[in-house]
Design a protein around this motif. Structure first.
Motif, mmCIF file in Angstrom:
data_model
loop_
_atom_site.group_PDB
_atom_site.id
_atom_site.type_symbol
_atom_site.label_atom_id
_atom_site.label_comp_id
_atom_site.label_asym_id
_atom_site.label_seq_id
_atom_site.Cartn_x
_atom_site.Cartn_y
_atom_site.Cartn_z
ATOM 1 N N VAL A 69 -24.749 35.294 36.774
ATOM 2 C CA VAL A 69 -23.991 36.511 36.475
ATOM 3 C C VAL A 69 -23.446 37.079 37.784
ATOM 4 N N LEU A 70 -22.202 37.508 37.767
ATOM 5 C CA LEU A 70 -21.627 38.203 38.913
ATOM 6 C C LEU A 70 -21.710 39.699 38.643
ATOM 7 N N TYR A 71 -22.592 40.373 39.346
ATOM 8 C CA TYR A 71 -22.830 41.793 39.109
ATOM 9 C C TYR A 71 -21.863 42.659 39.918
ATOM 10 N N ALA A 72 -21.864 43.944 39.613
ATOM 11 C CA ALA A 72 -21.012 44.903 40.320
ATOM 12 C C ALA A 72 -21.282 44.839 41.820
ATOM 13 N N GLY A 73 -20.220 44.808 42.601
ATOM 14 C CA GLY A 73 -20.347 44.808 44.054
ATOM 15 C C GLY A 73 -20.590 43.442 44.666
ATOM 16 N N GLU A 74 -20.791 42.415 43.852
ATOM 17 C CA GLU A 74 -21.067 41.086 44.382
ATOM 18 C C GLU A 74 -19.766 40.314 44.616
ATOM 19 N N THR A 75 -19.857 39.283 45.445
ATOM 20 C CA THR A 75 -18.690 38.492 45.832
ATOM 21 C C THR A 75 -19.009 37.008 45.713
ATOM 22 N N CYS A 104 -8.886 38.212 44.225
ATOM 23 C CA CYS A 104 -9.353 37.291 45.267
ATOM 24 C C CYS A 104 -8.524 37.422 46.531
ATOM 25 N N GLU A 105 -9.104 36.953 47.626
ATOM 26 C CA GLU A 105 -8.401 36.721 48.882
ATOM 27 C C GLU A 105 -8.474 35.229 49.154
ATOM 28 N N VAL A 106 -7.387 34.672 49.706
ATOM 29 C CA VAL A 106 -7.302 33.232 49.920
ATOM 30 C C VAL A 106 -7.096 32.949 51.404
ATOM 31 N N PHE A 107 -7.883 31.990 51.917
ATOM 32 C CA PHE A 107 -7.797 31.568 53.310
ATOM 33 C C PHE A 107 -7.523 30.067 53.348
ATOM 34 N N PHE A 108 -6.629 29.657 54.236
ATOM 35 C CA PHE A 108 -6.288 28.238 54.356
ATOM 36 C C PHE A 108 -6.439 27.842 55.815
ATOM 37 N N ASN A 109 -7.309 26.863 56.054
ATOM 38 C CA ASN A 109 -7.630 26.429 57.428
ATOM 39 C C ASN A 109 -7.964 27.616 58.324
ATOM 40 N N GLY A 110 -8.736 28.532 57.750
ATOM 41 C CA GLY A 110 -9.268 29.660 58.492
ATOM 42 C C GLY A 110 -8.379 30.877 58.588
ATOM 43 N N GLU A 111 -7.145 30.800 58.095
ATOM 44 C CA GLU A 111 -6.218 31.925 58.169
ATOM 45 C C GLU A 111 -5.993 32.526 56.781
ATOM 46 N N ARG A 112 -5.993 33.849 56.710
ATOM 47 C CA ARG A 112 -5.731 34.517 55.438
ATOM 48 C C ARG A 112 -4.267 34.315 55.046
ATOM 49 N N VAL A 113 -4.031 33.836 53.821
ATOM 50 C CA VAL A 113 -2.652 33.598 53.369
ATOM 51 C C VAL A 113 -2.223 34.570 52.280
ATOM 52 N N GLY A 114 -3.160 35.354 51.720
ATOM 53 C CA GLY A 114 -2.760 36.340 50.728
ATOM 54 C C GLY A 114 -3.889 36.725 49.798
ATOM 55 N N ALA A 115 -3.560 37.615 48.854
ATOM 56 C CA ALA A 115 -4.532 38.114 47.882
ATOM 57 C C ALA A 115 -3.839 38.278 46.542
ATOM 58 N N HIS A 116 -4.637 38.359 45.494
ATOM 59 C CA HIS A 116 -4.075 38.543 44.147
ATOM 60 C C HIS A 116 -5.053 39.332 43.295
ATOM 61 N N LYS A 117 -4.493 40.243 42.482
ATOM 62 C CA LYS A 117 -5.273 40.983 41.497
ATOM 63 C C LYS A 117 -4.723 40.686 40.116
ATOM 64 N N GLY A 118 -5.628 40.497 39.169
ATOM 65 C CA GLY A 118 -5.244 40.174 37.804
ATOM 66 C C GLY A 118 -5.851 38.845 37.410
ATOM 67 N N ARG A 143 -13.921 38.753 43.679
ATOM 68 C CA ARG A 143 -14.679 39.834 43.059
ATOM 69 C C ARG A 143 -14.152 40.042 41.645
ATOM 70 N N ASP A 144 -15.017 40.528 40.774
ATOM 71 C CA ASP A 144 -14.602 40.777 39.391
ATOM 72 C C ASP A 144 -15.122 42.144 38.967
ATOM 73 N N GLU A 145 -14.306 43.152 39.213
ATOM 74 C CA GLU A 145 -14.668 44.521 38.864
ATOM 75 C C GLU A 145 -13.865 45.009 37.651
ATOM 76 N N ALA A 146 -13.186 44.081 36.958
ATOM 77 C CA ALA A 146 -12.303 44.479 35.853
ATOM 78 C C ALA A 146 -13.050 45.236 34.766
ATOM 79 N N LEU A 147 -14.293 44.872 34.515
ATOM 80 C CA LEU A 147 -15.051 45.531 33.444
ATOM 81 C C LEU A 147 -15.394 46.967 33.796
ATOM 82 N N ARG A 148 -15.338 47.283 35.076
ATOM 83 C CA ARG A 148 -15.765 48.608 35.511
ATOM 84 C C ARG A 148 -14.614 49.467 36.042
ATOM 85 N N THR A 149 -13.421 48.896 36.163
ATOM 86 C CA THR A 149 -12.318 49.635 36.764
ATOM 87 C C THR A 149 -11.165 49.896 35.807
ATOM 88 N N GLY A 150 -11.205 49.365 34.608
ATOM 89 C CA GLY A 150 -10.095 49.551 33.682
ATOM 90 C C GLY A 150 -8.984 48.545 33.852
#
Length: 578
Positions: A69-75, A104-118, A143-150
């Motif tokens: 289970v992925l609980y609130a605040g976990e990653t 999520c946040e996405v890293f490729f070969n150690g560099e951050r390339v972007g993030a996405h919500k939804g 992270r999955d906070e959708a159940l707690r954030t609307g």
């Protein structure tokens, strides 16, 4: 008939090309074994192991031990390495994700390339500057906070039970990487017109000329050059559930990019019949849509079906049962699922994914049964006070329309269902009508109707009261009904719990009840103006056991011939309507 449930999940699951309408030759599927860690809110690692992507770690098919289970605040931290050769390093290299629940946040070969919500829409990142020949590494923090954030969550709930299901998290659709020239073909948009028998194709190649070639069963029938858009004219065979004709299409540009796609020529709309009643239409003529509600949940993969074959076989079963439409309920599927609907001839009514807070049952469900409809700019009434959640819904709605616009089978959008997370539906319907004027809109499916006309409907959910067709200037659809349940011993999620709207203990009694429901109660409504019906539902889901098949897909509860006979009777009656 039994479904073939012994599907072989390969080392690289879902390895088929994930985008049948935008296929390039140079691509690599990144599904398979990934490293997985879970950190608690204090940053401490509390799980370390492996997961089989694209199955969420909460599912049986993921290989992660039960009880995850992925609980609130976990990653979650996903990681895998893979090798790229020159085939995937020419021009631009793009990393794609079908869906990750929920941010999520996405890293490729150690560099951050972007993030996405939804948690339900696709996204991608250009990794050209970081990709290299040989070993490469991709890392995601989720992270999955959708159940707690609307935020959009669909049917997932921390209080599983009844019509609410076990939540999941992380990657649940295909991950892949592809290579394309520095100036690729982008923004492909396909708009057919059945009346004119033409197709508008739009695409961009940075000002370069492009060529579109259309093939019919491998034979070239059209080839045209264009800059930004071109209208294809031909004596196209129209697409319909009775004749799901598709044409292959290849677009190339002067930079050497080549994209394989396809289209079907059809039009969805609203017309007036000979009696003056508004009806839903297909290709300019009144058409009765006999459909079934599809939650899209599987016992071993939850939101993710086990294999491409399994998805196709279930849709084929619905066609064999005589359905010509499926309502995809508060979920987006992988694009291959829609491809199967396109080629089988199953019209899709597509729900948007709902969000919002925990609403009062009396407000959203009980009062509407008594005929009370509340104005939906009252955000508190619908548990929609959170502005960020409302903005997220609108952003994800736009992503949904963009993602599915070219899909042949999608004929209707459903922004809101039964008041769940409903708000400003008249405004959102007007926006949606402008965004996509080619499809019909079921503005608020079920209740809390706001009287939106034009491309919207009068949409009814009827389980406990008599079926009827109210007087209304709009087409009337029965967008949910039935929900008859039958427990099949050994094939239930919980033998002690059963949710359904009417219970039966034997198949014979269930079939007899369906005969009465369809032939005596539903069929006479077609002549009175009913344009569509949606039976609840394709499969059992956890405690909800009102499916035509069991949750494990091992037993078809309603015989194919029996369901086919009922659907055929509806469609024969509909032929009398002109």
């Amino acid at each position: 008939m039994h479904l073939s449930t012994d599907y072989l999940i390969k080392d690289i699951p879902h390895s088929e090309h994930p985008m049948p309408q935008a296929m390039r030759e140079n691509w690599l599927c990144l599904n398979g074994i990934w490293k997985l860690k879970k950190h608690n809110g204090a940053g401490k690692c509390v799980f370390e192991g492996e997961v089989l992507v694209p199955f969420s770690p909460e599912t049986l098919n993921s290989g992660v031990p039960e009880g995850f289970v992925l609980y609130a605040g976990e990653t979650l931290l996903y990681e895998r390495s893979f090798v790229l050769d020159k085939r995937l390093l020419g021009g631009r290299t793009v990393l794609h994700f079908g869906a990750v629940d929920s941010e999520c946040e996405v890293f490729f070969n150690g560099e951050r390339v972007g993030a996405h919500k939804g948690g339900f829409t696709a996204f991608s990142f250009d990794v050209t500057a970081l990709a290299k020949k040989g070993e490469n590494k991709v890392l995601l923090t989720v992270r999955d906070e959708a159940l707690r954030t609307g935020m959009g969550r669909g049917k997932q709930s921390e209080r599983r039970g009844g019509i609410w299901y076990t939540p999941q998290s992380g990657i649940w659709q295909t991950v892949w990487i592809e290579s394309m020239p520095k100036t690729p073909i982008e923004g492909l948009r396909i708009t057919p017109d059945a009346e004119k028998k033409e197709v508008l194709v739009e695409a961009h190649s940075g000002g370069l000329l492009q060529t579109v070639t259309v093939l019919d069963e491998g034979k070239e029938i059209l080839s045209m050059r264009f800059a930004e858009s071109v209208t294809l004219r031909y004596d196209f065979t129209l697409w319909s559930p009775e004749c799901p004709k598709l044409y292959d299409m290849v677009i190339t540009n002067e930079a050497g990019d080549s994209v394989r796609s396809y289209f079907g020529v059809r039009s969805f709309g609203i017309v007036r019949d000979g009696m003056g009643k508004q009806r839903l239409s297909l290709n300019g003529k009144p058409y009765f849509f006999s459909g079934v509600l599809d939650q899209g949940y599987w016992s071993d993969g939850m939101l993710t079906y086990p294999t491409d074959e399994a998805a196709y076989e279930e849709l084929f079963l619905l066609k064999q049962m005589g359905f010509n439409m499926v309502r995809k309920h508060i979920k987006l599927e992988p694009m291959r699922w829609y491809y199967h609907c396109d080629r089988l001839g199953l019209v899709v009514w597509q729900d948007f994914v709902n969000g919002g807070g925990n609403y009062r049952f009396t407000h959203v469900a009980a009062f509407p049964f008594l005929g009370f409809h509340h104005r939906d700019d009252d955000y508190a009434y619908f548990a929609r006070e959170d502005q960020a959640g409302r903005e997220a819904f609108e952003r994800e709605a736009e992503e949904t329309v963009d993602q599915l616009y070219n899909t042949v089978s999608v004929g209707l959008w459903v922004p809101f269902n039964e008041g769940w997370g409903q708000f400003d539906s008249a405004r959102i319907t007007a926006w949606l009508r402008q965004k996509d004027p080619t499809r019909v809109i079921d503005s608020v499916s079920g209740w809390h109707d706001q009287g939106v006309e034009k491309t919207a409907l009068r949409s009814l959910h009827t389980y406990y009261t008599p079926l009827r067709v109210p007087k209304d200037p709009r087409p009337v659809v029965l967008s949910e009904f039935g929900g008859y349940s039958m427990k099949v011993s050994g094939h239930v999620f919980d033998p002690d719990k059963e949710f359904g709207y009417k219970r039966f203990k034997a198949q014979g009694a269930l079939v007899a009840a369906l005969d009465e429901l369809y032939l005596e109660k539903l069929l006479p409504l077609i002549g009175k103006g009913l344009s569509a019906s949606v039976y609840t539902q394709v499969s059992d889901v956890e405690e909800e056991i009102n499916g035509l098949v069991t949750y494990d897909r091992k037993v078809v509860k309603v015989p194919v011939a029996a369901m086919r006979r009922l659907n055929d009777a509806l469609l024969e009656e509909a032929k009398k309507i002109q």
